[in-house]
Design a protein around this motif. Structure first.
Motif, PDB file in Angstrom:
ATOM      1  N   ASP A 203       1.310  -1.221   0.104  1.00 20.43           N
ATOM      2  CA  ASP A 203      -0.270   0.228   0.196  1.00 20.43           C
ATOM      3  C   ASP A 203       0.870   1.211   0.037  1.00 20.43           C
ATOM      4  O   ASP A 203       0.500   2.615   0.641  1.00 20.43           O
ATOM      5  CB  ASP A 203      -1.103  -0.041   1.019  1.00 20.43           C
ATOM      6  N   ARG A 204       2.040   1.350  -0.623  1.00 21.57           N
ATOM      7  CA  ARG A 204       2.669   2.054  -0.749  1.00 21.57           C
ATOM      8  C   ARG A 204       2.197   3.562  -1.254  1.00 21.57           C
ATOM      9  O   ARG A 204       2.171   2.932  -2.672  1.00 21.57           O
ATOM     10  CB  ARG A 204       4.446   1.729  -0.228  1.00 21.57           C
ATOM     11  N   SER A 205       2.166   4.848  -0.614  1.00 21.40           N
ATOM     12  CA  SER A 205       1.959   5.628  -2.300  1.00 21.40           C
ATOM     13  C   SER A 205       2.679   6.427  -2.947  1.00 21.40           C
ATOM     14  O   SER A 205       4.112   6.165  -2.260  1.00 21.40           O
ATOM     15  CB  SER A 205       1.144   7.061  -1.054  1.00 21.40           C
ATOM     16  N   ASP A 206       2.843   6.863  -3.848  1.00 19.36           N
ATOM     17  CA  ASP A 206       3.732   7.824  -4.454  1.00 19.36           C
ATOM     18  C   ASP A 206       4.819   8.909  -3.723  1.00 19.36           C
ATOM     19  O   ASP A 206       5.953   9.037  -3.264  1.00 19.36           O
ATOM     20  CB  ASP A 206       3.045   8.549  -5.581  1.00 19.36           C
ATOM     21  N   GLU A 207       3.888   9.273  -1.938  1.00 24.51           N
ATOM     22  CA  GLU A 207       4.923   9.976  -1.613  1.00 24.51           C
ATOM     23  C   GLU A 207       5.534   9.573  -0.889  1.00 24.51           C
ATOM     24  O   GLU A 207       6.672  10.381   0.013  1.00 24.51           O
ATOM     25  CB  GLU A 207       3.593  10.847  -0.578  1.00 24.51           C
ATOM     26  N   ASP A 208       4.653   8.521  -0.092  1.00 27.65           N
ATOM     27  CA  ASP A 208       6.100   7.403   0.434  1.00 27.65           C
ATOM     28  C   ASP A 208       7.122   7.086  -0.189  1.00 27.65           C
ATOM     29  O   ASP A 208       8.888   7.137   0.378  1.00 27.65           O
ATOM     30  CB  ASP A 208       5.761   6.311   0.687  1.00 27.65           C
ATOM     31  N   GLN A 209       7.068   7.142  -1.431  1.00 28.36           N
ATOM     32  CA  GLN A 209       8.370   6.352  -2.539  1.00 28.36           C
ATOM     33  C   GLN A 209       9.504   7.756  -2.855  1.00 28.36           C
ATOM     34  O   GLN A 209      10.761   8.095  -2.808  1.00 28.36           O
ATOM     35  CB  GLN A 209       7.978   5.966  -4.450  1.00 28.36           C
ATOM     36  N   ILE A 210       8.435   8.973  -2.687  1.00 27.69           N
ATOM     37  CA  ILE A 210       8.923   9.944  -3.378  1.00 27.69           C
ATOM     38  C   ILE A 210      10.438  11.117  -2.031  1.00 27.69           C
ATOM     39  O   ILE A 210      10.866  11.323  -2.138  1.00 27.69           O
ATOM     40  CB  ILE A 210       8.087  11.145  -4.680  1.00 27.69           C
ATOM     41  N   GLY A 211       9.083  10.537  -1.087  1.00 25.30           N
ATOM     42  CA  GLY A 211       9.461  11.845  -0.204  1.00 25.30           C
ATOM     43  C   GLY A 211       8.976  13.192  -0.070  1.00 25.30           C
ATOM     44  O   GLY A 211       8.754  14.263   1.173  1.00 25.30           O
ATOM     45  N   ALA A 212       7.509  13.907  -0.846  1.00 23.76           N
ATOM     46  CA  ALA A 212       7.306  14.548  -0.641  1.00 23.76           C
ATOM     47  C   ALA A 212       5.611  14.372  -1.773  1.00 23.76           C
ATOM     48  O   ALA A 212       5.365  13.480  -3.112  1.00 23.76           O
ATOM     49  CB  ALA A 212       8.636  15.526  -1.790  1.00 23.76           C
ATOM     50  N   ASN A 213       5.038  15.494  -1.494  1.00 22.16           N
ATOM     51  CA  ASN A 213       3.503  15.049  -2.154  1.00 22.16           C
ATOM     52  C   ASN A 213       3.850  15.548  -3.417  1.00 22.16           C
ATOM     53  O   ASN A 213       4.319  16.789  -3.506  1.00 22.16           O
ATOM     54  CB  ASN A 213       2.154  15.518  -1.339  1.00 22.16           C
ATOM     55  N   TYR A 214       2.444  15.765  -4.453  1.00 18.14           N
ATOM     56  CA  TYR A 214       2.748  16.480  -5.638  1.00 18.14           C
ATOM     57  C   TYR A 214       2.233  18.218  -5.532  1.00 18.14           C
ATOM     58  O   TYR A 214       2.607  18.506  -5.996  1.00 18.14           O
ATOM     59  CB  TYR A 214       1.742  15.927  -5.903  1.00 18.14           C
ATOM     60  N   ASP A 215       1.107  18.308  -4.647  1.00 18.87           N
ATOM     61  CA  ASP A 215       1.742  19.566  -4.156  1.00 18.87           C
ATOM     62  C   ASP A 215       2.752  20.265  -3.968  1.00 18.87           C
ATOM     63  O   ASP A 215       3.111  21.438  -4.682  1.00 18.87           O
ATOM     64  CB  ASP A 215       0.562  20.056  -2.996  1.00 18.87           C
ATOM     65  N   GLU A 216       3.818  19.577  -3.744  1.00 17.85           N
ATOM     66  CA  GLU A 216       4.960  20.287  -3.032  1.00 17.85           C
ATOM     67  C   GLU A 216       5.887  20.325  -3.728  1.00 17.85           C
ATOM     68  O   GLU A 216       7.001  21.444  -4.145  1.00 17.85           O
ATOM     69  CB  GLU A 216       5.839  19.193  -1.650  1.00 17.85           C
ATOM     70  N   LEU A 217       5.887  19.216  -4.761  1.00 19.98           N
ATOM     71  CA  LEU A 217       6.459  19.004  -6.193  1.00 19.98           C
ATOM     72  C   LEU A 217       6.416  19.798  -7.178  1.00 19.98           C
ATOM     73  O   LEU A 217       7.088  19.971  -7.302  1.00 19.98           O
ATOM     74  CB  LEU A 217       6.286  17.308  -7.408  1.00 19.98           C
ATOM     75  N   GLU A 218       5.086  20.064  -7.301  1.00 17.49           N
ATOM     76  CA  GLU A 218       4.252  21.007  -8.572  1.00 17.49           C
ATOM     77  C   GLU A 218       4.958  22.652  -8.021  1.00 17.49           C
ATOM     78  O   GLU A 218       5.583  23.279  -8.713  1.00 17.49           O
ATOM     79  CB  GLU A 218       3.408  21.350  -8.671  1.00 17.49           C
ATOM     80  N   TRP A 219       5.634  22.928  -6.706  1.00 19.36           N
ATOM     81  CA  TRP A 219       5.575  24.050  -6.339  1.00 19.36           C
ATOM     82  C   TRP A 219       7.926  23.933  -6.461  1.00 19.36           C
ATOM     83  O   TRP A 219       8.069  25.052  -6.845  1.00 19.36           O
ATOM     84  CB  TRP A 219       5.434  24.270  -4.698  1.00 19.36           C
ATOM     85  N   ALA A 220       8.372  23.169  -5.614  1.00 15.50           N
ATOM     86  CA  ALA A 220       9.372  22.695  -6.637  1.00 15.50           C
ATOM     87  C   ALA A 220       9.901  23.068  -8.155  1.00 15.50           C
ATOM     88  O   ALA A 220      10.898  23.544  -8.607  1.00 15.50           O
ATOM     89  CB  ALA A 220      10.391  21.356  -5.783  1.00 15.50           C
ATOM     90  N   MET A 221       8.375  22.663  -9.101  1.00  9.93           N
ATOM     91  CA  MET A 221       9.415  22.358  -9.871  1.00  9.93           C
ATOM     92  C   MET A 221       9.293  24.291 -10.479  1.00  9.93           C
ATOM     93  O   MET A 221       9.815  25.040 -11.440  1.00  9.93           O
ATOM     94  CB  MET A 221       8.233  21.468 -10.640  1.00  9.93           C
ATOM     95  N   GLU A 222       7.744  24.220  -9.994  1.00 14.93           N
ATOM     96  CA  GLU A 222       8.345  26.152 -10.007  1.00 14.93           C
ATOM     97  C   GLU A 222       9.127  26.828 -10.198  1.00 14.93           C
ATOM     98  O   GLU A 222       9.606  27.771 -10.703  1.00 14.93           O
ATOM     99  CB  GLU A 222       6.852  26.662  -9.929  1.00 14.93           C
TER     100      GLU A 222
END
Length: 267
Positions: A203-222
């Motif tokens: 049941d691992r999520s993308d956030e578990d694998q990446i270490g950040a959620n998509y809202d955080e990653l969108e911000w980082a990409m910007e």
């Protein structure tokens, strides 16, 4: 793309659907095939393909899949078939294929490396299956990757879910995917589910694998696009920038064209 605060769902929906339709007609293909995982990206992609009016095949390809993922996938497929007469579905249980593959290749004492290799193998078996269906029907394989995954952190399997003919939502960040999916009445169970690639049989999520959620990653990409670095931030923000930069760097081999050895003209 567009600022999520001013997201024009109807206009963007119409644009993508027309793009899909025009591409298929110009390519002289009959329709689309989409792998359905029970996640929001595949639900949105299949809905957009269905809106073209062209035949759209939704394929479920479980490999030791969690029951919740299977249930969400079936709920979406059932809903889509009721809404669009051009949608049909198929199921290919790849669990025996996956187990047979494991029996034919060596294992490894390095559990992390082994698990990642097997996870990528799942994605590549699914890619092969989708192209089999595409070949049978004369369809295009529609990719389900979003902008953060495809061009930000390279969160996909090379020649797995990255092996597609067209990518209709690759210019939408995750928050925009959620907005458009909501506008198109994707089932609530999918809208509210935690993003996961479902490749590890747990049941691992993308956030578990990446270490950040998509809202955080969108911000980082910007921030990265503005030329910002970890030195411009502190605390959690600096940590997220570091996660984004690391993944963006190590996954360039997925996001850049395949390097080839070009011989000098005087040879």
């Amino acid at each position: 793309m567009t600022n999520s605060n001013h997201f024009q769902a109807e206009k963007i929906n119409q644009f993508i659907v027309k793009w899909l339709y025009d591409y298929a007609i110009n390519a002289k293909v009959k329709g689309f095939v989409v792998g359905i995982s029970g996640g929001i990206d595949s639900a949105l992609t299949s809905t957009l393909c269905a809106q073209t009016g062209l035949p759209t095949l939704c394929v479920e390809m479980p490999i030791h899949q969690a029951e919740s993922h299977v249930n969400r996938a079936n709920e979406h497929i059932d809903q889509l078939k009721k809404r669009f007469p051009n949608v049909f579905n198929s199921r290919a249980d790849l669990t025996p294929v996956f187990e047979s593959f494991k029996n034919q290749v060596p294992s490894s004492e390095n559990e992390a490396v082994l698990n990642l290799s097997l996870a990528n193998t799942r994605a590549r078996l699914r890619m092969t299956t989708l192209y089999y269906f595409a070949g049978l029907h004369g369809f295009l394989v529609a990719g389900t990757g979003n902008k953060v995954e495809d061009f930000g952190i390279g969160f996909f399997t090379k020649y797995g879910d990255g092996g597609v003919d067209i990518s209709p939502i690759a210019d939408l960040v995750k928050s925009e995917v959620r907005l458009l999916a909501s506008y198109l009445q994707v089932p609530e169970s999918i809208l509210n589910a935690k993003p996961t690639d479902g490749l590890f049989g747990d049941d691992r999520s993308d956030e578990d694998q990446i270490g950040a959620n998509y809202d955080e990653l969108e911000w980082a990409m910007e921030q990265a696009e503005k030329g910002k670095t970890t030195e411009d931030f502190y605390g959690r923000e600096a940590e997220v920038i570091q996660i984004y930069k690391r993944l963006n760097t190590i996954n360039q081999h997925k996001m850049s064209p395949i390097p080839f050895c070009k011989l000098p003209e005087n040879f």
